[in-house]
Design a protein around this motif. Structure first.
Motif, mmCIF file in Angstrom:
data_model
loop_
_atom_site.group_PDB
_atom_site.id
_atom_site.type_symbol
_atom_site.label_atom_id
_atom_site.label_comp_id
_atom_site.label_asym_id
_atom_site.label_seq_id
_atom_site.Cartn_x
_atom_site.Cartn_y
_atom_site.Cartn_z
ATOM 1 N N ASN A 120 4.424 -0.148 22.669
ATOM 2 C CA ASN A 120 3.432 0.610 21.902
ATOM 3 C C ASN A 120 2.654 1.555 22.832
ATOM 4 N N LYS A 150 -0.516 -0.676 8.843
ATOM 5 C CA LYS A 150 -0.991 0.695 8.583
ATOM 6 C C LYS A 150 -0.343 1.221 7.307
ATOM 7 N N HIS A 178 5.354 -3.632 14.115
ATOM 8 C CA HIS A 178 4.039 -3.918 14.702
ATOM 9 C C HIS A 178 2.904 -3.222 13.947
ATOM 10 N N ASP A 179 3.171 -2.035 13.393
ATOM 11 C CA ASP A 179 2.131 -1.311 12.656
ATOM 12 C C ASP A 179 2.373 -1.304 11.149
ATOM 13 N N HIS A 221 -0.836 -7.309 19.145
ATOM 14 C CA HIS A 221 -0.637 -6.011 19.812
ATOM 15 C C HIS A 221 -1.972 -5.265 19.965
ATOM 16 N N HIS A 222 -3.005 -5.716 19.259
ATOM 17 C CA HIS A 222 -4.347 -5.170 19.508
ATOM 18 C C HIS A 222 -5.313 -6.209 20.063
ATOM 19 N N HIS A 234 -5.181 -3.021 10.900
ATOM 20 C CA HIS A 234 -3.780 -3.124 10.467
ATOM 21 C C HIS A 234 -3.052 -4.310 11.078
HETATM 22 FE FE LIG Z 1 -1.306 -0.788 16.112
#
Ligand SMILES: [Fe+2]
Ligand SMILES: [Fe+2]
Length: 287
Positions: free
Chosen positions: A231, A144, A140-141, A205-206, A181
């Motif tokens: 998360n 980043k 998910h990240d 997810h954001h 990200h």
């Molecule tokens: Fe995130």
């Protein structure tokens, strides 16, 4: 801002890594109705780190089965093609965390934690399969990590802002870079031809507020929601952050509502304890 502008900015400012070869081969084989177990085994077996990660994940606490899986062949037979492909994708991301400073260490801890939390929640809520949850949580990240690899000095600065409590990664990235990200991660998944539903789980997810369950595939809604709740449990527990975030209110998350789940404070505490102990037990299997 429209999507093509964001993609242009990402292409300009990030070095997007090529698709992980083994995962790409496995996905092609899994989507080919004429492929054989022997071909799948051959595609993976040369990568001994990947084999041990897959066998480790296949024997995890969130996969309940009678017999232990000891070989790659057994893992393929027991898991089935689709689950295997998800675990291969998950196992192939470790390479992007090769350099291991403080930023990378926190990102890795947070990603593994979210993966395990998502798998635990997927089973507890009977929402999606644990392999889907696992790969969604682990990646998910990923954006980043990609930004950090491309622009380490700038990203260390962003991480410091977050560490000092001056905003979230999402907010500070948008302010400093013009994209976040989740844009990078979902674009990368699309570029690599990895599963579309994984790309959406990463993107939303954001952006959970943008989800309208009346127009989105129900499986996709559940997939996104499980990753989102996981998360938030990591923020709640402070895994991959300096400390737990008291402002996280799990019970009121939109993602929990989208899953049709209601949790009391006591149930949230119990789940948090369970997630913490499974992470302790299982995190080594991702290394
Ligand atoms: Fe995130
Ligand atoms: Fe995260």
């Amino acid at each position: 801002m429209d999507n093509s502008k964001i993609i242009e900015m990402i292409e300009e400012s990030c070095d997007l890594p090529p698709v992980p070869i083994v995962a790409s081969k496995v996905l092609k084989l899994v989507n080919d109705p004429n492929s054989t177990v022997a071909q799948l085994e051959e595609a993976i077996i040369g990568d001994s780190n990947m084999v041990s990660r897959i066998i480790g994940m296949a024997n995890s606490a969130y996969y309940v089965r009678v017999h232990k899986v000891k070989t790659l062949r057994a893992a393929i037979n027991v898991l089935g093609y689709k689950a295997l492909a998800n675990l291969v994708i998950a196992a192939s991301t470790r390479q992007f965390y090769a350099k291991f400073g403080l930023v990378e260490k926190l990102l890795w801890e947070h990603s593994v934690g979210t993966a395990i939390a998502a798998a635990v929640l997927a089973t507890e809520f009977k929402a999606i399969k644990s392999d889907e949850a696992l790969v969604g949580g682990l990646l998910h990240d990923i954006g980043k990590t990609i930004i950090n690899l491309s622009r380490p000095d700038e990203y260390r600065e962003i991480a410091e802002y977050v560490y000092n409590g001056d905003g979230s990664y999402y907010e500070i990235e948008r302010e400093k870079l013009g994209f976040a990200h989740n844009d990078v991660g979902s674009y990368l998944i699309q570029k690599w031809n990895f599963p579309v539903e994984l790309g959406k789980a990463i993107y939303y997810h954001h952006s959970i507020d943008e989800i309208d369950p009346s127009v989105m595939d129900p499986f996709q809604v559940k997939y996104i929601s499980v990753v989102h709740v996981a998360n938030n449990f990591m923020r709640f527990l402070g895994i991959g952050y300096r400390e737990p975030d008291d402002s996280v209110d799990i019970a009121s998350l939109k993602s929990l509502k989208l899953l049709g789940i209601e949790l009391s404070d006591e149930q949230i505490e119990q789940l948090a304890e369970k997630i913490k102990s499974v992470i302790e037990e299982e995190k080594g299997k991702f290394d």
